[in-house]
Write an enzyme that holds these catalytic residues in place. Structure first.
Site: not given
Ligand code: GUN
Length: 285
Positions: A52, A96, A119
């Protein structure tokens, strides 16, 4: 022979247009900024977070990583989020998941300001999405919608069958398809005779989290098959939820793993972050 939906290429095209918007924002004195909070040292999460950050940097978005130890108290995490909610240079906040077990994920997500919830996981974002109101859409299902759009797949009146009902993918995926006038069926681990449902799908979305789970037995000829899974098989090879070799000959369109849905999730995170930064300019007017 199916047409392969190339998420890497479509993602790249979208990232180019996001990069143009980043430049325009900079001309107006705004650098889009994303804060990522990582608690503990789950190796998969570390990889996701690194990707990311790299993707942000590649298109000129400022990214800040807040790395906290596994034993961080929920209260302390919430304080970090509140500080980020008030920072003008941060337009997107991502915590996350999964979080360590002693932390309540619902409390954490609900603390992120809806204006920065890139998100799209907060109750407010989810509620707005359900009502079809303007909001940040969760990145993976949003990315799937872009793949379908770029591939010219018609949705109105089509039967979309979703396998999996997670908050992150399955549930919102069905909503977004419904908003485009598809007829939506949800299936899940307790569904009896799964193939009898999936065989009816014009559009089949596999989001189960089990390697090569969907085979030709589940798929109607000429269906569009979208594979959201990222799993390791017995040889530690990256594979989806769909048995690609088995299904590809009968599908009309199919996404590969890797290079299908995967690259779209981060692309839509960048998209939402830039959207959030642009929203602040609108508010200043
Ligand atoms: N863990 C797995 N996929 C995601 C996501 O799209 N966003 C976040 N914040 N955590 C994740």
């Amino acid at each position: 022979m199916a047409s392969i939906i190339n998420g890497k290429e479509i993602g790249q095209q979208i990232r180019q247009s996001i990069a143009d918007r980043v430049v325009k924002l900079k001309e107006q004195g705004v650098t889009a900024g994303l804060a990522v909070i990582l608690v503990g040292d789950n190796p998969a999460s570390q990889t996701y977070v690194r990707n990311k950050q790299k993707s942000c940097e590649a298109i000129g978005i400022y990214s800040e990583l807040i790395k906290l130890p596994e034993e961080t108290k929920e209260e302390e995490l919430l304080e970090h989020i509140k500080t980020l909610n008030n920072r003008q240079d941060i337009h997107g906040i991502l915590v996350q998941l999964p979080l360590p077990k002693h932390i309540n994920e619902d409390n954490v997500i609900a603390t992120i300001s809806p204006d920065k919830d890139v998100d799209g996981f907060s109750p407010i974002s989810v509620g707005k999405m359900m009502l079809g109101q303007d909001t940040f859409l969760p990145c993976t299902p949003f990315g799937v919608m872009k793949l379908l759009e770029f591939s010219g797949v018609e949705l109105a009146g089509k039967h979309a069958v979703i396998v999996g009902r997670s908050h992150i993918v399955g549930k919102p995926m069905g909503q977004l398809l419904l908003q485009k006038d598809a007829t939506v069926t949800y299936t899940h681990s307790k569904t009896k005779d799964l193939p009898s449902f999936t065989k009816q799908a014009d559009i089949l979305i596999a989001a189960v989290g089990r390697a090569n789970f969907i085979t030709s037995e589940h798929v109607k000829p000429d269906a569009v098959v979208i594979d959201v899974g990222i799993n390791r098989d017995e040889n530690n090879k990256l594979v989806g939820d769909v048995d690609f070799t088995d299904v590809e000959p009968i599908a009309s369109h199919i996404t590969p793993v890797p290079g299908g849905v995967g690259p779209m999730t981060i692309t839509m995170l960048l998209y939402n972050t830039v959207q959030s930064a642009e929203n602040t300019l609108q508010q200043d007017k």
